[in-house]
Design a protein around this motif. Structure first.
Motif, PDB file in Angstrom:
ATOM      1  N   THR A 100       9.434   9.109  12.320  1.00 31.04           N
ATOM      2  CA  THR A 100      10.677   8.436  11.968  1.00 31.04           C
ATOM      3  C   THR A 100      11.529   9.200  10.969  1.00 31.04           C
ATOM      4  OG1 THR A 100       9.448   7.159  10.351  1.00 31.04           O
ATOM      5  CG2 THR A 100       9.830   6.132  12.488  1.00 31.04           C
ATOM      6  N   LYS A 101      10.936  10.103  10.197  1.00 34.26           N
ATOM      7  CA  LYS A 101      11.673  10.966   9.266  1.00 34.26           C
ATOM      8  C   LYS A 101      12.555  10.184   8.293  1.00 34.26           C
ATOM      9  CE  LYS A 101      10.223  14.940  10.750  1.00 34.26           C
ATOM     10  NZ  LYS A 101       9.238  15.676  10.020  1.00 34.26           N
ATOM     11  N   THR A 102      12.133   8.973   7.933  1.00 33.69           N
ATOM     12  CA  THR A 102      12.835   8.213   6.902  1.00 33.69           C
ATOM     13  C   THR A 102      11.808   7.759   5.873  1.00 33.69           C
ATOM     14  OG1 THR A 102      12.570   6.146   8.134  1.00 33.69           O
ATOM     15  CG2 THR A 102      14.621   7.345   8.474  1.00 33.69           C
ATOM     16  N   LYS A 103      12.266   7.197   4.784  1.00 34.94           N
ATOM     17  CA  LYS A 103      11.369   6.692   3.748  1.00 34.94           C
ATOM     18  C   LYS A 103      10.904   5.295   4.144  1.00 34.94           C
ATOM     19  CE  LYS A 103      13.705   9.504   0.338  1.00 34.94           C
ATOM     20  NZ  LYS A 103      14.652  10.144   1.234  1.00 34.94           N
ATOM     21  N   HIS A 104       9.589   5.064   4.003  1.00 30.92           N
ATOM     22  CA  HIS A 104       9.009   3.771   4.398  1.00 30.92           C
ATOM     23  C   HIS A 104       8.371   3.104   3.193  1.00 30.92           C
ATOM     24  CE1 HIS A 104       9.567   4.613   8.644  1.00 30.92           C
ATOM     25  NE2 HIS A 104       9.199   5.834   8.367  1.00 30.92           N
ATOM     26  N   ASP A 105       8.856   1.894   2.899  1.00 38.27           N
ATOM     27  CA  ASP A 105       8.273   1.181   1.768  1.00 38.27           C
ATOM     28  C   ASP A 105       6.946   0.541   2.188  1.00 38.27           C
ATOM     29  OD1 ASP A 105       8.908  -1.136   3.189  1.00 38.27           O
ATOM     30  OD2 ASP A 105      10.600  -1.652   1.924  1.00 38.27           O
ATOM     31  N   ILE A 106       6.272  -0.033   1.214  1.00 40.99           N
ATOM     32  CA  ILE A 106       4.942  -0.597   1.448  1.00 40.99           C
ATOM     33  C   ILE A 106       4.994  -1.719   2.479  1.00 40.99           C
ATOM     34  CG2 ILE A 106       3.085  -1.908   0.336  1.00 40.99           C
ATOM     35  CD1 ILE A 106       3.652  -0.130  -2.159  1.00 40.99           C
ATOM     36  N   ALA A 107       6.002  -2.573   2.408  1.00 46.75           N
ATOM     37  CA  ALA A 107       6.112  -3.687   3.358  1.00 46.75           C
ATOM     38  C   ALA A 107       6.258  -3.171   4.798  1.00 46.75           C
ATOM     39  CB  ALA A 107       7.297  -4.574   2.990  1.00 46.75           C
ATOM     40  N   ASP A 108       7.042  -2.109   4.975  1.00 49.39           N
ATOM     41  CA  ASP A 108       7.233  -1.505   6.298  1.00 49.39           C
ATOM     42  C   ASP A 108       5.907  -0.959   6.835  1.00 49.39           C
ATOM     43  OD1 ASP A 108       8.360  -0.263   8.578  1.00 49.39           O
ATOM     44  OD2 ASP A 108       8.745   1.563   7.449  1.00 49.39           O
TER      45      ASP A 108
ATOM     46  N   VAL B 182      -2.069  -0.213   1.600  1.00 45.17           N
ATOM     47  CA  VAL B 182      -1.189   0.932   1.865  1.00 45.17           C
ATOM     48  C   VAL B 182      -1.337   1.980   0.771  1.00 45.17           C
ATOM     49  CG1 VAL B 182       1.203   1.688   2.088  1.00 45.17           C
ATOM     50  CG2 VAL B 182       0.470  -0.416   3.197  1.00 45.17           C
ATOM     51  N   GLU B 183      -1.189   1.551  -0.478  1.00 43.13           N
ATOM     52  CA  GLU B 183      -1.271   2.505  -1.587  1.00 43.13           C
ATOM     53  C   GLU B 183      -2.623   3.216  -1.613  1.00 43.13           C
ATOM     54  OE1 GLU B 183      -0.357  -0.745  -1.940  1.00 43.13           O
ATOM     55  OE2 GLU B 183       1.012  -0.979  -3.633  1.00 43.13           O
ATOM     56  N   THR B 184      -3.700   2.467  -1.364  1.00 44.75           N
ATOM     57  CA  THR B 184      -5.040   3.046  -1.378  1.00 44.75           C
ATOM     58  C   THR B 184      -5.197   4.093  -0.283  1.00 44.75           C
ATOM     59  OG1 THR B 184      -5.931   0.978  -2.258  1.00 44.75           O
ATOM     60  CG2 THR B 184      -7.505   2.515  -1.256  1.00 44.75           C
ATOM     61  N   HIS B 185      -4.774   3.765   0.938  1.00 43.88           N
ATOM     62  CA  HIS B 185      -4.891   4.720   2.052  1.00 43.88           C
ATOM     63  C   HIS B 185      -4.038   5.962   1.821  1.00 43.88           C
ATOM     64  CE1 HIS B 185      -7.092   1.779   4.455  1.00 43.88           C
ATOM     65  NE2 HIS B 185      -7.351   2.770   5.288  1.00 43.88           N
ATOM     66  N   ILE B 186      -2.807   5.763   1.377  1.00 42.15           N
ATOM     67  CA  ILE B 186      -1.919   6.910   1.134  1.00 42.15           C
ATOM     68  C   ILE B 186      -2.491   7.776   0.008  1.00 42.15           C
ATOM     69  CG2 ILE B 186       0.384   7.633   0.372  1.00 42.15           C
ATOM     70  CD1 ILE B 186       0.933   6.391   2.929  1.00 42.15           C
ATOM     71  N   TYR B 187      -2.977   7.142  -1.056  1.00 40.52           N
ATOM     72  CA  TYR B 187      -3.561   7.898  -2.170  1.00 40.52           C
ATOM     73  C   TYR B 187      -4.734   8.751  -1.680  1.00 40.52           C
ATOM     74  CZ  TYR B 187      -6.307   8.984  -6.279  1.00 40.52           C
ATOM     75  OH  TYR B 187      -7.040   9.661  -7.233  1.00 40.52           O
TER      76      TYR B 187
ATOM     77  N   MET C 232       5.327  12.703   0.636  1.00 37.86           N
ATOM     78  CA  MET C 232       6.110  12.536  -0.589  1.00 37.86           C
ATOM     79  C   MET C 232       6.299  11.045  -0.891  1.00 37.86           C
ATOM     80  SD  MET C 232       6.715  15.664  -1.467  1.00 37.86           S
ATOM     81  CE  MET C 232       8.007  15.499  -2.677  1.00 37.86           C
ATOM     82  N   SER C 233       6.483  10.776  -2.166  1.00 35.76           N
ATOM     83  CA  SER C 233       6.719   9.413  -2.624  1.00 35.76           C
ATOM     84  C   SER C 233       8.097   9.360  -3.281  1.00 35.76           C
ATOM     85  CB  SER C 233       5.631   9.035  -3.631  1.00 35.76           C
ATOM     86  OG  SER C 233       5.847   7.736  -4.097  1.00 35.76           O
ATOM     87  N   HIS C 234       8.817   8.309  -2.992  1.00 32.98           N
ATOM     88  CA  HIS C 234      10.169   8.126  -3.517  1.00 32.98           C
ATOM     89  C   HIS C 234      10.309   6.652  -3.855  1.00 32.98           C
ATOM     90  CE1 HIS C 234      14.597   7.621  -3.132  1.00 32.98           C
ATOM     91  NE2 HIS C 234      14.629   8.856  -3.573  1.00 32.98           N
ATOM     92  N   LYS C 235      11.292   6.304  -4.654  1.00 31.77           N
ATOM     93  CA  LYS C 235      11.460   4.879  -5.005  1.00 31.77           C
ATOM     94  C   LYS C 235      11.675   4.012  -3.767  1.00 31.77           C
ATOM     95  CE  LYS C 235      16.386   5.088  -5.849  1.00 31.77           C
ATOM     96  NZ  LYS C 235      17.486   4.788  -6.713  1.00 31.77           N
TER      97      LYS C 235
END
Length: 193
Positions: free
Chosen positions: A137-145, A162-167, A184-187
């Protein structure tokens, strides 16, 4: 849905067109090889081409033999034909999925290895889903998404999955490949450049 291109074989096309709602693939008819080659909108590499005559023109145009089902031995029972077609399509799908290039890495979905510079990292099914989702998708995805689209959780559910798996995934990539910037992580969320 995978496609089967039927070239210069009207009788076969008519038979398959009669039962198309029962097929696991889409059929497309071409009068000749030139029409197929000249159609630039087609994904020929991931499709099967059925013909009953010489395929020299297709091979000369860099269409792989693995994409061609040449039906010289006729008659053929319809169930046997459908079996041949489905086997060829499965092989094409398997080969297509086997290696995906992402930012200098190779992701092999079938073996579940993520590789670069002769280093291999074994991934879980969920880690592969995360990488593919972020890459496609090449966009930023928040935790809810990510909760909704990777895990199927409701967006308002309180969880740190989500945070645990990504970490863990970022740590595995960093430890082996020394790459802190693959995910990458972004706001606004996580992304792959």
């Amino acid at each position: 849905m995978q496609k089967v291109f039927i070239v210069n074989f009207n009788s076969l096309y008519e038979i398959l067109d009669e039962i198309k709602e029962n097929l696991s693939f889409k059929i497309v008819k071409f009068e000749n090889e030139v029409d197929l080659i000249n159609n630039s909108d087609l994904d020929i590499i991931n499709s099967l081409i059925i013909l009953k005559n010489n395929n020299k023109l297709l091979l000369d145009n860099k269409i792989m033999e693995k994409n061609i089902l040449n039906l010289n031995d006729l008659p053929l029972v319809l169930t046997k034909l459908l079996q041949l077609v489905n086997i060829k399509l499965m092989k094409l799908k398997f080969n297509h999925q086997s290696k995906i290039n992402i930012n200098g890495y190779v992701l092999n979905i079938n073996s579940k290895f993520f590789s670069k510079n002769d280093l291999d990292l074994k991934l879980t099914e969920k880690e592969i889903e995360i990488i593919l989702y972020l890459n496609n998708t090449k966009t930023k995805h928040d935790i809810a998404d990510l909760q909704k689209n990777i895990w199927g959780y409701s967006a308002n559910m309180e969880t740190h999955t989500v945070e645990t798996h990504i970490y863990r995934l970022r740590k595995k990539i960093s430890d082996l490949f020394k790459d802190e910037k693959f995910i990458m992580s972004h706001k606004n969320g996580y992304f792959i450049e």
